[in-house]
Design a protein around this motif. Structure first.
Motif, PDB file in Angstrom:
ATOM      1  N   THR A  41       1.688   4.999   4.247  1.00  0.00           N
ATOM      2  CA  THR A  41       0.672   4.942   3.199  1.00  0.00           C
ATOM      3  C   THR A  41       0.821   3.686   2.355  1.00  0.00           C
ATOM      4  N   ARG A  56      -0.480   0.696   4.246  1.00  0.00           N
ATOM      5  CA  ARG A  56      -1.949   0.728   4.266  1.00  0.00           C
ATOM      6  C   ARG A  56      -2.536   0.261   2.942  1.00  0.00           C
ATOM      7  N   GLU A  57      -1.981   0.737   1.848  1.00  0.00           N
ATOM      8  CA  GLU A  57      -2.507   0.376   0.532  1.00  0.00           C
ATOM      9  C   GLU A  57      -2.222  -1.085   0.192  1.00  0.00           C
ATOM     10  N   ALA A  81      -4.710  -2.601  -2.919  1.00  0.00           N
ATOM     11  CA  ALA A  81      -4.809  -1.587  -3.967  1.00  0.00           C
ATOM     12  C   ALA A  81      -3.897  -1.915  -5.141  1.00  0.00           C
ATOM     13  N   HIS A  92     -11.764   7.800  -0.211  1.00  0.00           N
ATOM     14  CA  HIS A  92     -11.444   7.055  -1.421  1.00  0.00           C
ATOM     15  C   HIS A  92     -12.727   6.444  -1.973  1.00  0.00           C
ATOM     16  N   SER A 130      -7.065  -9.822  -0.396  1.00  0.00           N
ATOM     17  CA  SER A 130      -7.941  -8.751  -0.873  1.00  0.00           C
ATOM     18  C   SER A 130      -8.872  -9.257  -1.958  1.00  0.00           C
ATOM     19  N   SER A 164      -4.429   3.356  11.613  1.00  0.00           N
ATOM     20  CA  SER A 164      -3.057   3.310  11.103  1.00  0.00           C
ATOM     21  C   SER A 164      -2.075   3.828  12.147  1.00  0.00           C
ATOM     22  N   ALA A 209      -4.775  -3.211   1.870  1.00  0.00           N
ATOM     23  CA  ALA A 209      -6.101  -3.069   1.264  1.00  0.00           C
ATOM     24  C   ALA A 209      -6.183  -3.745  -0.103  1.00  0.00           C
ATOM     25  N   CYS A 268     -11.274  -0.547  -3.140  1.00  0.00           N
ATOM     26  CA  CYS A 268     -10.679  -0.847  -1.836  1.00  0.00           C
ATOM     27  C   CYS A 268     -11.093   0.159  -0.770  1.00  0.00           C
ATOM     28  N   ARG A 270      -9.481  -0.010   3.558  1.00  0.00           N
ATOM     29  CA  ARG A 270      -8.373   0.793   4.085  1.00  0.00           C
ATOM     30  C   ARG A 270      -8.562   1.060   5.574  1.00  0.00           C
ATOM     31  N   TRP A 271      -7.443   1.117   6.267  1.00  0.00           N
ATOM     32  CA  TRP A 271      -7.479   1.488   7.671  1.00  0.00           C
ATOM     33  C   TRP A 271      -7.711   2.989   7.776  1.00  0.00           C
TER      34      TRP A 271
END
Length: 418
Positions: free
Chosen positions: A364, A367-368, A373, A37, A264, A51, A371, A41, A45-46
């Motif tokens: 997902t 995770r986001e 996102a 990515h 964040s 994860s 972060a 972020c 992210r992990w």
């Protein structure tokens, strides 16, 4: 309610760019590219490994026991209604005074086949099942494995007509019935109101006979809720208009009270912050998931165990009717464990689902959210070209196929509503 995560790398500058794919020498030698990515972020992210380790470190035994109780009691969706403080009467209706059944599971009328010969003369039965995913190796019948389909078809063999029985015997095959299902579930995935069908040329078979036979197959592990004769035109998969899944994700009770958005923001503005968020906000997860509602989208980036070259176009497109997340308490039937466990529930309703799609969406999104996102992050990930852009699937133990609908979707029957 928040959930802890492991510390990661330092933050990157707050700039937004399109995702990219980076190649390393080792990656090129191995014939694949690692997805990276490139948004603000990126370093929050992990990784896939982190994860995976965190997801599987959750106390899943409590969730497994909860699902096992629902299957054993045959509570169906009414059992989940209590989890969300809903009136059980709104999620169940009596059939013969004992079986819980949602309105979408009501018996479809048997259309007359008078004047139509051949296959239209066969009796078609709709079977609503609940089964405990942890006790089986998935739905699909496979050699040497204990599967739901294999068990059900084995016991349906006594209702097979003589002609088919002879054909099977001549081919040295066991005399078994053929069960067509609304949707196959993976190993570990529980179902509360799965739907399958079985047909036979015999005229003396009664729905009660089929129900009793299936219930004797594996007591407390598989439960036949309702069996009814339906039209020959009924197909559990093609006739279905929607499927509903629920994912129960255990949270940490001692998580900090800072939201994912706030944390964040702090990290992105302070370069000296050299660790990533260790918690996520369920409210942020809910906001991200809501972006999927009411849209026909391609979920090929969230599918697994399918060839990417064959996962394009309408075959990967799904219409999401409902996608929400909420926090609740999961109570155990064990008297020694009176305190409820805080969990996040993700409720998804769509016309169809791809393989492992729900589990990848859950992991997902978590995770986001951690972060920090943007809320449209899942929509952006759908434009990626590498499935490593999404997180590894969440554990199957948390997933449950709630029910399958054969009438128009009604959001008011959902558990998580505004």
């Amino acid at each position: 309610m928040l959930a802890k995560f492991r510390p990661l790398m330092a933050t990157s500058p707050k700039t937004k760019a399109a995702p990219a794919v980076a190649f390393s020498t080792a990656a090129e030698r191995d014939g694949y590219a690692q997805y990276n990515h490139t948004d603000a972020c990126q370093h929050l992210r992990w990784t896939s490994r982190e994860s995976y380790e965190y997801m599987y470190a959750r106390p899943w035994s409590r969730v497994v026991d909860f699902y096992a109780t629902l299957v054993h009691t045959g509570a169906g969706t009414a059992g989940l209604a209590e989890l969300f403080g809903k009136d059980q009467k709104d999620h169940a209706s009596a059939t013969n005074g004992e079986e819980p059944l949602t309105s979408s599971e009501k018996q479809m009328p048997v259309k007359s086949s008078k004047g139509r010969g051949g296959r239209w003369e066969r009796a078609n039965f709709k079977i609503v099942l609940s089964y405990h995913g942890g006790s089986f190796d998935g739905w699909q019948k496979q050699p040497g494995l204990n599967t739901i389909q294999g068990l059900v078809e084995k016991h349906l063999g006594q209702f097979v007509d003589e002609r088919k029985a002879k054909q099977l015997q001549d081919r040295s095959l066991p005399v078994e019935g053929c069960a067509t299902v609304a949707g196959r579930t993976d190993k570990g995935v529980t179902a509360l109101q799965q739907v399958c069908s079985f047909y036979t040329w015999r005229k003396d078979v009664q729905p009660s006979d089929i129900k009793d036979t299936i219930n004797e197959a594996a007591p407390d592990k598989i439960n036949s809720l309702v069996v009814s004769e339906v039209s020959r035109e009924f197909h559990p998969n093609f006739s279905a208009k929607w499927r509903r899944y629920l994912y129960i994700f255990p949270l940490d009770d001692d998580a900090k009270s800072i939201s994912g958005d706030e944390q964040s923001s702090i990290m992105l503005k302070n370069p000296e912050y050299n660790i990533a968020s260790r918690s996520f906000d369920v409210a942020k997860v809910d906001k991200i998931l809501r972006q999927l509602e009411g849209k026909m989208l391609s979920y090929k980036m969230f599918a697994r165990d399918t060839q990417a070259s064959r996962s394009a176009g309408p075959a990967t497109e799904c219409f999401m009717f409902h996608s929400r997340a909420a926090v609740t308490k999961l109570y155990s039937a064990d008297e020694n464990c009176k305190e409820g466990m805080t969990v996040m529930c993700v409720e998804l309703v769509a016309n169809r689902f791809l393989r492992k799609m729900v589990r990848v969406l859950v992991s997902t999104t978590v995770r986001e959210a951690a972060a920090g996102a943007d809320e449209d992050v899942l929509l952006n990930l759908m434009e990626a070209t590498c499935r490593r852009a999404t997180a590894p699937p969440a554990p199957a133990e948390g997933l449950c196929l709630v029910d399958v609908g054969y009438e128009e979707f009604n959001e008011q029957r959902c558990f998580i509503v505004d």
